[in-house]
Design an enzyme around this catalytic site. Sequence first.
Site, PDB file in Angstrom:
ATOM      1  N   TYR A 101       0.858  -1.190   0.000  1.00 34.63           N
ATOM      2  CA  TYR A 101       0.000   0.000   0.000  1.00 34.63           C
ATOM      3  C   TYR A 101       0.891   1.236   0.000  1.00 34.63           C
ATOM      4  O   TYR A 101       1.860   1.320   0.769  1.00 34.63           O
ATOM      5  CB  TYR A 101      -0.881   0.006   1.260  1.00 34.63           C
ATOM      6  CG  TYR A 101      -1.636   1.297   1.432  1.00 34.63           C
ATOM      7  CD1 TYR A 101      -2.936   1.422   0.955  1.00 34.63           C
ATOM      8  CD2 TYR A 101      -1.043   2.400   2.049  1.00 34.63           C
ATOM      9  CE1 TYR A 101      -3.630   2.617   1.081  1.00 34.63           C
ATOM     10  CE2 TYR A 101      -1.730   3.597   2.181  1.00 34.63           C
ATOM     11  CZ  TYR A 101      -3.025   3.695   1.695  1.00 34.63           C
ATOM     12  OH  TYR A 101      -3.698   4.880   1.825  1.00 34.63           O
ATOM     13  N   GLU A 189      -3.847   7.442  -3.723  1.00 37.45           N
ATOM     14  CA  GLU A 189      -3.560   6.140  -3.146  1.00 37.45           C
ATOM     15  C   GLU A 189      -3.325   5.098  -4.228  1.00 37.45           C
ATOM     16  O   GLU A 189      -4.033   5.078  -5.228  1.00 37.45           O
ATOM     17  CB  GLU A 189      -4.809   5.767  -2.343  1.00 37.45           C
ATOM     18  CG  GLU A 189      -4.681   4.697  -1.345  1.00 37.45           C
ATOM     19  CD  GLU A 189      -6.007   4.524  -0.594  1.00 37.45           C
ATOM     20  OE1 GLU A 189      -6.109   5.066   0.522  1.00 37.45           O
ATOM     21  OE2 GLU A 189      -6.918   3.882  -1.118  1.00 37.45           O
TER      22      GLU A 189
END
Length: 382
Positions: A101, A189
């Site tokens: 991530y 993101e």
Amino acid sequence: MNLHEYQAREILKRSGVPMPDAAVAATPDEARTTAARLGGKVVVKAQVHAGGRGKAGGVKLADGADAAKAAASAILGMTIKGLTVHTVLVAPAADIASESYVGIVVDRASQRPVLMVSAAGGIDIEEVAAKTPEKIHRLAIDPRYGLLAHQALGLAFKLYRDLAQARAAADIMQKLATTVYAVGASLAEINPLITTPAGAVLALDAKIVIDDNELDRHPEIAALRDPSAEVPSEVQAREAGLTFIKLDGNVGCCVNGAGLAMATMDLVKYYGGEPANFLDIGGSSNPQKVMSALRIITADPNVKAILFNIFGGITRGDDVANGIVEATRQVPLKVPMVIRLTGTNEKEAVQILTKAGYSALTDMDEAVQQAVALARGKRGAA
Ligand code: GDP
Ligand code: MN
């Protein structure tokens, strides 16, 4: 403002973030054609403004064009978190060796964009954040210098031991940071950032949220808005000049001023209720705005009681009262309403409301308690 994944991908791609090519399809046949052109295994992904699509069944791998068509027909029309899927993205499927991530979010506490990375990426990142927060590494970015190479590399080593992979990830982080400033994002993101079995580092998903206050400075980004993908009541509210956010409760709130609207929601919760929305009719009001507000609130079938909380400063009580009377004359209410109104032109407002058969309270606690009770179906409360 939320962007779709395919829009976020284009932006990141232009910044040089490595990502498989993708195309958008609005019908199963279009998905089939795209998959046939790409050849081999593809991934078909719902394009909606919601996370967790993978868990909701909105991301499917498909081997070949016919399978892609079938996956697209399953995903198109599906609802994810209350939003209907109108388009899918079709991309060549990547082979995944690991999922990380990488995200940047504007953080109020540090008053800076904060870069967050975790080697435990993929569809369970929320759980990682909740249960094992130590697996998420953070760095606040100094806006004077941006994300520096050594800082990015330091965080990249939290993801990969391999030097080439860490360098590739650091480069992606710096490009992500540059993009945040370039488009006025409040969040950007990549989840998952993957490694392939061959060792390449690739972004497989992209999410960008634009700070609404930046839209005037970035007309090319504002043009990416897709009202058909937004909550209809929020679109109507924006067009009527109201600040409105739909929530899941049953007490419809109509308030003037964002601070009072927040305080009202707090008090609804305090007395055991759940607000159905945040709604700020604005500092200076007019009857038209109140009518739009009531129309939007009453269109929500969850709303079991309506609470007006008006503190007249610049807002004139008589404007609000006229709006309430006119709106309910046009479309009679099906749910009870509690009005709390004090301040500018309060006397006039009360006269207007009384003439129309409504009463107005001046005490906020009392009004909120009544509205919460009415929403529970306790008619005797009012
Ligand atoms: P999200 O659930 O809305 O965040 O959607 P993602 O695009 O992140 O996809 C969810 C999950 O599907 C990812 O974490 C991957 O595990 C899987 N996935 C997505 N794209 C691919 C792909 O190209 N190949 C493979 N093997 N899995 C994929
Ligand atoms: Mn994702």
